[in-house]
Design a protein around this motif. Structure first.
Motif, mmCIF file in Angstrom:
data_model
loop_
_atom_site.group_PDB
_atom_site.id
_atom_site.type_symbol
_atom_site.label_atom_id
_atom_site.label_comp_id
_atom_site.label_asym_id
_atom_site.label_seq_id
_atom_site.Cartn_x
_atom_site.Cartn_y
_atom_site.Cartn_z
ATOM 1 N N SER A 13 44.779 36.655 40.793
ATOM 2 C CA SER A 13 46.135 37.205 40.929
ATOM 3 C C SER A 13 46.087 38.716 41.145
ATOM 4 O O SER A 13 46.959 39.290 41.812
ATOM 5 C CB SER A 13 47.008 36.829 39.735
ATOM 6 O OG SER A 13 46.309 36.947 38.536
ATOM 7 N N GLN A 14 45.049 39.351 40.612
ATOM 8 C CA GLN A 14 44.863 40.788 40.832
ATOM 9 C C GLN A 14 44.587 41.051 42.328
ATOM 10 O O GLN A 14 45.158 41.965 42.927
ATOM 11 C CB GLN A 14 43.652 41.263 40.006
ATOM 12 C CG GLN A 14 43.493 42.760 39.914
ATOM 13 C CD GLN A 14 44.155 43.346 38.683
ATOM 14 O OE1 GLN A 14 44.802 42.635 37.909
ATOM 15 N NE2 GLN A 14 44.029 44.627 38.496
ATOM 16 N N ILE A 15 43.713 40.222 42.906
ATOM 17 C CA ILE A 15 43.384 40.335 44.338
ATOM 18 C C ILE A 15 44.640 40.082 45.184
ATOM 19 O O ILE A 15 44.918 40.790 46.152
ATOM 20 C CB ILE A 15 42.286 39.301 44.708
ATOM 21 C CG1 ILE A 15 41.016 39.566 43.891
ATOM 22 C CG2 ILE A 15 42.047 39.245 46.207
ATOM 23 C CD1 ILE A 15 40.027 40.479 44.514
ATOM 24 N N LEU A 37 39.018 52.610 32.369
ATOM 25 C CA LEU A 37 37.861 51.879 32.883
ATOM 26 C C LEU A 37 38.040 50.404 32.543
ATOM 27 O O LEU A 37 38.368 50.067 31.406
ATOM 28 C CB LEU A 37 36.571 52.384 32.233
ATOM 29 C CG LEU A 37 36.017 53.715 32.725
ATOM 30 C CD1 LEU A 37 34.828 54.129 31.870
ATOM 31 C CD2 LEU A 37 35.612 53.622 34.183
ATOM 32 N N GLY A 38 37.856 49.533 33.541
ATOM 33 C CA GLY A 38 37.959 48.104 33.301
ATOM 34 C C GLY A 38 39.363 47.548 33.443
ATOM 35 O O GLY A 38 39.585 46.351 33.256
ATOM 36 N N ALA A 39 40.326 48.412 33.798
ATOM 37 C CA ALA A 39 41.718 47.951 33.903
ATOM 38 C C ALA A 39 41.944 47.096 35.152
ATOM 39 O O ALA A 39 42.914 46.340 35.216
ATOM 40 C CB ALA A 39 42.665 49.153 33.903
ATOM 41 N N THR A 42 39.550 48.809 40.812
ATOM 42 C CA THR A 42 38.695 48.498 41.964
ATOM 43 C C THR A 42 38.943 47.071 42.452
ATOM 44 O O THR A 42 38.912 46.802 43.655
ATOM 45 C CB THR A 42 37.208 48.718 41.595
ATOM 46 O OG1 THR A 42 37.036 50.097 41.217
ATOM 47 C CG2 THR A 42 36.289 48.419 42.770
ATOM 48 N N THR A 43 39.244 46.169 41.527
ATOM 49 C CA THR A 43 39.564 44.791 41.916
ATOM 50 C C THR A 43 40.831 44.753 42.767
ATOM 51 O O THR A 43 40.892 44.056 43.787
ATOM 52 C CB THR A 43 39.746 43.913 40.662
ATOM 53 O OG1 THR A 43 38.581 44.029 39.846
ATOM 54 C CG2 THR A 43 39.965 42.456 41.031
ATOM 55 N N LEU A 44 41.835 45.534 42.372
ATOM 56 C CA LEU A 44 43.077 45.611 43.149
ATOM 57 C C LEU A 44 42.775 46.164 44.547
ATOM 58 O O LEU A 44 43.299 45.667 45.556
ATOM 59 C CB LEU A 44 44.082 46.500 42.419
ATOM 60 C CG LEU A 44 45.534 46.418 42.871
ATOM 61 C CD1 LEU A 44 46.125 45.054 42.550
ATOM 62 C CD2 LEU A 44 46.364 47.510 42.206
ATOM 63 N N GLY A 132 44.160 38.743 30.830
ATOM 64 C CA GLY A 132 44.613 39.262 32.120
ATOM 65 C C GLY A 132 44.968 40.744 32.089
ATOM 66 O O GLY A 132 44.485 41.498 31.236
ATOM 67 N N ARG A 133 45.804 41.127 33.043
ATOM 68 C CA ARG A 133 46.234 42.517 33.186
ATOM 69 C C ARG A 133 47.730 42.545 33.477
ATOM 70 O O ARG A 133 48.308 41.569 33.935
ATOM 71 C CB ARG A 133 45.506 43.205 34.354
ATOM 72 C CG ARG A 133 43.988 43.107 34.316
ATOM 73 C CD ARG A 133 43.391 43.984 33.229
ATOM 74 N NE ARG A 133 41.933 44.028 33.310
ATOM 75 C CZ ARG A 133 41.119 43.180 32.674
ATOM 76 N NH1 ARG A 133 41.619 42.226 31.906
ATOM 77 N NH2 ARG A 133 39.814 43.298 32.790
ATOM 78 N N ILE A 134 48.333 43.718 33.247
ATOM 79 C CA ILE A 134 49.704 43.971 33.664
ATOM 80 C C ILE A 134 49.675 45.127 34.646
ATOM 81 O O ILE A 134 48.951 46.109 34.425
ATOM 82 C CB ILE A 134 50.601 44.310 32.456
ATOM 83 C CG1 ILE A 134 50.910 43.034 31.669
ATOM 84 C CG2 ILE A 134 51.901 44.972 32.912
ATOM 85 C CD1 ILE A 134 51.674 43.283 30.387
HETATM 86 P P1 ADP Z 1 38.335 49.486 37.077
HETATM 87 O O1 ADP Z 1 38.089 49.774 38.531
HETATM 88 O O2 ADP Z 1 39.749 49.790 36.677
HETATM 89 O O3 ADP Z 1 37.357 50.159 36.175
HETATM 90 P P2 ADP Z 1 37.505 46.793 37.769
HETATM 91 O O4 ADP Z 1 38.372 46.491 38.933
HETATM 92 O O5 ADP Z 1 36.099 47.163 38.038
HETATM 93 O O6 ADP Z 1 38.177 47.927 36.839
HETATM 94 O O7 ADP Z 1 37.597 45.503 36.825
HETATM 95 C C1 ADP Z 1 36.909 45.390 35.614
HETATM 96 C C2 ADP Z 1 36.771 43.942 35.262
HETATM 97 O O8 ADP Z 1 38.038 43.347 35.053
HETATM 98 C C3 ADP Z 1 36.107 43.128 36.351
HETATM 99 O O9 ADP Z 1 35.125 42.312 35.752
HETATM 100 C C4 ADP Z 1 37.218 42.282 36.945
HETATM 101 O O10 ADP Z 1 36.775 41.046 37.396
HETATM 102 C C5 ADP Z 1 38.137 42.117 35.762
HETATM 103 N N1 ADP Z 1 39.540 41.891 36.150
HETATM 104 C C6 ADP Z 1 40.261 42.588 37.052
HETATM 105 N N2 ADP Z 1 41.524 42.154 37.106
HETATM 106 C C7 ADP Z 1 41.631 41.124 36.229
HETATM 107 C C8 ADP Z 1 42.716 40.250 35.822
HETATM 108 N N3 ADP Z 1 43.956 40.362 36.323
HETATM 109 N N4 ADP Z 1 42.441 39.332 34.871
HETATM 110 C C9 ADP Z 1 41.196 39.227 34.322
HETATM 111 N N5 ADP Z 1 40.152 40.018 34.676
HETATM 112 C C10 ADP Z 1 40.358 40.958 35.606
#
Ligand code: ADP
Ligand code: MG
Length: 153
Positions: A13-15, A37-39, A42-44, A132-134
């Motif tokens: 859903s993030q993608i 970090l980890g929010a 980069t996935t978005l 998940g995330r918001i």
């Molecule tokens: P950032 O760039 O903000 O540091 P990343 O995009 O690298 O974060 O994501 C960190 C981790 O969170 C990755 O392992 C990714 O798969 C996971 N992740 C991203 N979005 C979600 C989501 N909506 N639900 C669960 N896990 C997610």
């Protein structure tokens, strides 16, 4: 300020939201990604690039600060300013030329580049809502407001 909240229970859903964001902005303008970090910033970004038609890898430009993409003639610049020492370094990188008309600029850690960045169209604030995330998406320009209207549709 206009804004909209999205609940993103998993990575897919993030993608998907990334893809919708790019489409809603017509692949142009400036998106700021806020969140720890980890929010999921980069996935978005990966979702935005996939939506534009980029099939290859999307690596985090943690050390290079910038990863440029040319996706079927569309210029997309992915910034990660976490390790930027001083906002002025952006000028040395030639960032102003990159922020040109028609390009799409995605900026992680925009606070590190304060004063050297153009006004964003959308600011996405990501927080954990485990597992998940918001995402709170706020419009900061007319084009951002139009994008929000499209996102809600
Ligand atoms: P950032 O760039 O903000 O540091 P990343 O995009 O690298 O974060 O994501 C960190 C981790 O969170 C990755 O392992 C990714 O798969 C996971 N992740 C991203 N979005 C979600 C989501 N909506 N639900 C669960 N896990 C997610
Ligand atoms: Mg990242």
């Amino acid at each position: 300020q206009q804004w909209q909240r999205f609940r993103l229970p998993d990575e897919d859903s993030q993608i998907r939201l990334g893809r919708y964001l790019g489409e809603a902005l017509r692949w142009q303008g400036h998106i700021w990604l806020e969140g720890d970090l980890g929010a999921g910033k980069t996935t978005l970004t990966r979702g935005i690039l996939r939506g534009a038609g980029h099939d290859g890898a999307v690596k985090s430009p943690t050390y290079t600060l910038l990863e440029p993409y040319d996706v079927n003639g569309q210029r997309i610049h992915h910034f990660d300013l976490y390790r930027l020492g001083d906002p002025e370094e952006l000028a040395f990188m030639g960032a102003r030329e990159l922020f040109e008309e028609g390009s799409l600029n995605i900026i992680e850690w925009p606070s590190m580049g304060e004063g050297e960045l153009p006004t964003p169209d959308l600011v996405v604030t990501l927080t954990l809502d485990l597992p998940g995330r918001i995402a709170d998406v706020a419009a900061h320009s007319v084009s951002g407001e139009q994008a929000l209207v499209r996102l809600r549709a």
